[in-house]
Design an enzyme around this catalytic site. Structure first.
Site, short mmCIF file in Angstrom:
data_model
loop_
_atom_site.label_atom_id
_atom_site.label_comp_id
_atom_site.label_asym_id
_atom_site.label_seq_id
_atom_site.Cartn_x
_atom_site.Cartn_y
_atom_site.Cartn_z
N LYS A 31 2.44 -3.29 5.69
CA LYS A 31 2.44 -3.23 4.22
C LYS A 31 3.85 -3.04 3.66
CE LYS A 31 -1.72 -3.94 2.83
NZ LYS A 31 -1.99 -5.32 2.36
N TYR B 221 -0.78 -0.50 9.95
CA TYR B 221 -1.01 -0.95 8.57
C TYR B 221 0.21 -0.65 7.69
CZ TYR B 221 -3.64 -1.04 4.11
OH TYR B 221 -4.10 -1.29 2.85
N SER C 248 0.84 -1.20 0.00
CA SER C 248 0.00 0.00 0.00
C SER C 248 0.87 1.25 0.00
CB SER C 248 -0.88 0.01 1.25
OG SER C 248 -1.48 1.27 1.41
P1 NAI Z 1 -11.91 -5.50 1.52
O1 NAI Z 1 -12.17 -5.28 2.95
O2 NAI Z 1 -13.04 -5.36 0.56
O3 NAI Z 1 -11.27 -6.94 1.28
C1 NAI Z 1 -10.45 -7.59 2.18
C2 NAI Z 1 -10.96 -9.00 2.33
O4 NAI Z 1 -10.08 -9.73 3.18
C3 NAI Z 1 -12.34 -9.04 2.98
O5 NAI Z 1 -13.24 -9.76 2.14
C4 NAI Z 1 -12.09 -9.72 4.31
O6 NAI Z 1 -13.17 -10.54 4.75
C5 NAI Z 1 -10.87 -10.54 4.02
N1 NAI Z 1 -10.11 -10.86 5.23
C6 NAI Z 1 -9.81 -10.04 6.27
N2 NAI Z 1 -9.10 -10.68 7.19
C7 NAI Z 1 -8.92 -11.94 6.74
C8 NAI Z 1 -8.27 -13.08 7.26
N3 NAI Z 1 -7.64 -13.05 8.44
N4 NAI Z 1 -8.29 -14.21 6.53
C9 NAI Z 1 -8.92 -14.27 5.33
N5 NAI Z 1 -9.57 -13.22 4.81
C10 NAI Z 1 -9.58 -12.07 5.50
O7 NAI Z 1 -10.74 -4.51 1.12
P2 NAI Z 1 -9.91 -4.31 -0.24
O8 NAI Z 1 -9.80 -2.87 -0.44
O9 NAI Z 1 -10.43 -5.17 -1.32
O10 NAI Z 1 -8.47 -4.83 0.22
C11 NAI Z 1 -7.76 -5.86 -0.42
C12 NAI Z 1 -6.28 -5.68 -0.15
O11 NAI Z 1 -5.81 -4.50 -0.80
C13 NAI Z 1 -5.92 -5.51 1.33
O12 NAI Z 1 -4.69 -6.17 1.59
C14 NAI Z 1 -5.74 -4.02 1.46
O13 NAI Z 1 -4.92 -3.68 2.55
C15 NAI Z 1 -5.11 -3.70 0.13
N6 NAI Z 1 -5.20 -2.30 -0.25
C16 NAI Z 1 -6.38 -1.76 -0.62
C17 NAI Z 1 -6.43 -0.43 -1.01
C18 NAI Z 1 -7.67 0.18 -1.52
O14 NAI Z 1 -7.60 1.34 -1.99
N7 NAI Z 1 -8.81 -0.48 -1.49
C19 NAI Z 1 -5.25 0.43 -0.96
C20 NAI Z 1 -4.04 -0.26 -0.60
C21 NAI Z 1 -4.04 -1.57 -0.26
#
Ligand code: NAI
Length: 304
Positions: A170, A166, A153
């Site tokens: 990251k 975080y 990130s």
């Molecule tokens: P999101 O919250 O929609 O997706 C994350 C998913 O991971 C969720 O479905 C959640 O249930 C699952 N999850 C959480 N803890 C878990 C665990 N212990 N075991 C298995 N599954 C688990 O969020 P998003 O935005 O799709 O995030 C995806 C990745 O992208 C994350 O690593 C986030 O940090 C990263 N990210 C996202 C950004 C954004 O702009 N959306 C920016 C930078 C990084």
């Protein structure tokens, strides 16, 4: 050039029950990959859980004619990760791709943050990348093939208010990638990082609606799927959002050799402009290159 396809490839996508991970899983499956859809199904802060979110995405993949199985384990749980990998091996006998995408947020300024909130975020993002990678590493080595994508990130690379936990996690996955890249090379295991920006439940309260509309997760996914392909580079940090793509690197300046006799704090201060001068800065490919430079500079100075 031919389209990028994934027939006979098996992928695990963690946190694929929603947001970015769901898009990555759908696109890999659409291009022929067999996919393990992992998701714990909890809320943004990591509380709660259930396997319905993963199951829904599996149904979507199947309805589109693809192959997928669901896994509701936490990526931070050893037994759960072992079970996820066993499911893939029992069903399809190999694992070619790991997209470590699962994540949570526990945002607070460092002054107000409990260490427990720091640790749980490290656990999910950093150990939740390390554990699945460890569980597939020997399989990939034995196959002489593997593609791993870790999710970093801009908060880790550049900092973001309220995200010390975080950000630490990251940037941790980038350090992890840098060494796996070296150790995986002889077995054709390529390891890259994606730094996404996308409108998901994680960012819905962080950006204005006009911006969020332009940040669909599906605009990030082509970059991730390219990093999962046979043609993927290794050791790259790909940044992606709104349809824009770029690469992030850590550069080190050429710096200055100050000698080893009578070296003082004041000399460091007085040479600060030279130490920080970006002219000739480089992105190294491994740690040893930095010490090689130090010795080169010493020899250049002593020889002159
Ligand atoms: P999101 O919250 O929609 O997706 C994350 C998913 O991971 C969720 O479905 C959640 O249930 C699952 N999850 C959480 N803890 C878990 C665990 N212990 N075991 C298995 N599954 C688990 O969020 P998003 O935005 O799709 O995030 C995806 C990745 O992208 C994350 O690593 C986030 O940090 C990263 N990210 C996202 C950004 C954004 O702009 N959306 C920016 C930078 C990084």
């Amino acid at each position: 050039m031919a389209d990028i396809r994934f027939e006979n490839r098996v992928a695990i996508v963690t946190g694929a029950g929603g947001g970015l991970g769901r898009q990555h899983a759908l696109e890999l499956a659409r291009r022929g990959a067999k996919v393990v859809v992992n998701d714990l199904g909890g809320s943004v802060d990591g509380s709660g859980g259930g396997s319905e979110a993963a199951m829904k995405v599996v149904e979507e993949i199947k309805a589109a004619g693809g192959e997928a199985i669901a896994n509701g384990s936490s990526v931070a749980d050893d037994a759960g990760v072992a079970h996820m990998v066993k499911q893939a091996m029992d069903q399809w006998g190999r694992i070619d791709i790991l997209v470590a995408n699962a994540g949570i947020l526990r945002d607070k300024t460092f002054a107000k943050m409990e260490l427990a909130d720091f640790e749980v975020v490290l656990d999910v993002h950093l150990m939740g990348t390390v554990k699945p990678a460890k569980a597939v590493w020997e399989i990939m080595r034995a196959q002489n093939y593997g593609r791993i994508v870790v999710t970093t990130s801009s908060s880790g690379m550049y900092g973001n208010f309220g995200q010390s936990n975080y950000g630490a996690a990251k940037l941790g996955v980038i350090g992890f990638m840098n060494t796996l890249r070296l150790e995986g090379q002889k077995n054709n295991i390529h390891v890259n990082a994606i730094s996404p920006v996308a409108a998901t439940r994680m960012t819905e309260n962080l950006m204005p609606p006009q911006m969020l509309e332009r940040l669909k997760p599906e605009y990030v996914t082509p970059g991730v799927v390219y990093l999962c392909s046979e043609e993927a580079p290794t050791g790259t940090i790909l940044t992606a959002g709104a349809g824009a793509f770029a690469v992030a690197r850590i550069y080190e300046t050429e710096g200055v050799y100050l000698g080893d006799k009578g070296l003082s704090v004041e000399e460091v201060r007085d040479n600060w402009t030279k130490i920080t001068d970006p002219a000739g800065q480089q992105a190294y490919q491994m740690a040893g290159e930095q010490s090689q430079k130090f010795f080169r500079k010493m020899q250049e100075t002593q020889g002159s």
